[in-house]
Write an enzyme that holds these catalytic residues in place. Structure first.
Site, PDB file in Angstrom:
ATOM      1  N   CYS A 116      -4.993  -3.200 -23.074  1.00 51.37           N
ATOM      2  CA  CYS A 116      -5.758  -2.455 -23.978  1.00 51.37           C
ATOM      3  C   CYS A 116      -4.989  -1.928 -25.088  1.00 51.37           C
ATOM      4  CB  CYS A 116      -5.905  -0.789 -23.033  1.00 51.37           C
ATOM      5  SG  CYS A 116      -7.281  -1.162 -21.540  1.00 51.37           S
ATOM      6  N   HIS A 253      -6.812   4.870 -28.666  1.00 45.27           N
ATOM      7  CA  HIS A 253      -7.514   3.818 -27.765  1.00 45.27           C
ATOM      8  C   HIS A 253      -8.579   4.883 -26.843  1.00 45.27           C
ATOM      9  CE1 HIS A 253      -8.561   1.334 -24.780  1.00 45.27           C
ATOM     10  NE2 HIS A 253      -7.724   1.640 -23.896  1.00 45.27           N
ATOM     11  N   ASN A 283     -14.551   2.088 -22.163  1.00 44.74           N
ATOM     12  CA  ASN A 283     -13.406   1.508 -22.713  1.00 44.74           C
ATOM     13  C   ASN A 283     -13.537  -0.088 -23.071  1.00 44.74           C
ATOM     14  OD1 ASN A 283     -10.830   0.587 -22.697  1.00 44.74           O
ATOM     15  ND2 ASN A 283     -10.092   1.594 -20.793  1.00 44.74           N
TER      16      ASN A 283
END
Ligand code: UT7
Length: 326
Positions: A116, A253, A283
């Site tokens: 990520c 993020h 996500n």
């Protein structure tokens, strides 16, 4: 006056697969609810790639959108860095597939994997390529098909992720060396492999010869996220002597709305200066920041000259922050 080279953003774009999956679809197959997913994560829907639609396909569309935004052609780009944990194949790199499909000329392309935090690591690497004179224009892509590595029986993870891609073009331009310059002003990268077991995929080439599926200790990752993201953001700002008050937008993020708001609160930045897309995308791992940049620009939020702070954390753990004047 002193002049230095800066890596300046000249084009941004994104692509989301057509299929939108609202939370309600998970109610049919799992013991979960739209209300739980919304209240614990802020996610309302995500996009899933169609069968046969690969990470490279999403990346190619995002790259085309960024080239159009920049008014450039593929042959104008001399390097491509693609952050992904869900490559089309073990090798060759997904980046070289994108390079070929776009018709880039003499250039080099490679994948980078920091889960990520991948886009933050890719930005720092692209910046280094530009500052060291190895490339003049770098396409930085974050592209993922996390739907391919989800465990559909694990309600605590499969409801959280989505597919998508974003692309940013950076160009070498002269700056004054001052924080008023456009471009990347500071980068901060960190990782700590002690935490491998908090977030991983239970398969791989060398271990099981299968792709595996995602496993996460959500609560533990959550705790690390808020502290480490705020620390990385502070570290990036301290390197060049700017403060929270100077930041126009935090572009975090997009994993969980509660992580985003708690980090903003820790950094004393109000939520009206934070780009939030997690409700629409879920996500998307390495794709989430370039998606947020692109959507933020298309919404009219991010404008030329704005000071942006991006931060991300993911498997590794790996985390970091980039300070960039748009
Ligand atoms: O991008 C990479 C980094 N990843 C992240 O940043 C993710 C970090 N973690 C998180 O976002 C959150 O920890 C989650 C959204 C994953 C979970 O939220 P939480 O508030 O930490 O919930 P929890 O894991 O403590 O679970 C609370 C309860 C549990 O039930 P019990 O044990 O309290 O009875 C879970 O079994 O919620 C239950 N639960 C669910 N219930 C309905 C877990 N998943 C679900 C679900 N639907 N989908």
């Amino acid at each position: 006056m002193m002049t230095i080279i800066r890596a300046v953003p000249v084009g941004i774009g994104h692509y989301l697969p057509e299929r939108i999956v609202p939370n309600s679809e998970f109610e049919k197959m799992l013991d979960t609810s739209d209300e739980w997913i919304r209240s614990r994560s802020g996610i309302e829907q995500r996009h899933f790639a169609a069968e046969g639609q690969l990470t490279s396909h999403l990346a190619i569309e995002a790259a085309k959108d960024a080239l159009a935004d920049a008014g450039l052609e593929a042959k104008d780009i001399d390097a491509l860095v693609l952050a992904t944990s869900t490559p089309d194949q073990t090798f060759p790199s997904t980046a070289t597939k994108v390079q070929a499909a776009l018709g880039m000329g003499a250039s080099f392309a490679f994948d980078l994997q920091a889960v990520c935090a991948g886009f933050i690591f890719a930005l720092a690497n692209a910046n280094a390529l530009i500052l060291s004179g190895q490339a003049k224009r770098v396409m930085v892509i974050g592209a993922e098909t996390f739907s391919r590595i989800l465990n559909w029986d694990d309600r605590s993870t499969c409801v959280l992720f989505g597919d998508g891609a974003g692309a940013l073009i950076l160009e070498a331009q002269e700056g004054t060396g001052d924080v008023s310059d456009r471009g990347i002003l500071a980068t901060e990268l960190q990782s700590d492999g002690q935490y491998n077991d908090l977030l991983y995929v239970d398969g791989g080439v060398s271990s099981t010869q299968t792709a595996g599926t995602l496993v996460m200790e959500g609560k533990e990752v959550f705790k690390h996220a808020v502290t480490k993201l705020a620390q990385a953001g502070e570290a990036a700002m301290n390197k060049v002597g700017v403060t929270e008050a100077d930041i126009d937008w935090i572009v975090p993020h997009q994993a969980n709305l509660r992580i985003i708001s708690k980090t903003a609160e820790k950094m004393k930045v109000p939520m009206d200066r934070v780009i939030v897309t997690v409700q629409d995308h879920g996500n998307t791992s390495a794709a989430s920041i370039p998606l947020a940049l692109s959507v933020g620009k298309k919404r009219g939020q991010i404008k030329k000259g704005d000071l942006l702070l991006s931060e991300a954390i993911g498997g590794g753990l790996a985390w970091g922050a980039v300070l960039i004047r748009w």
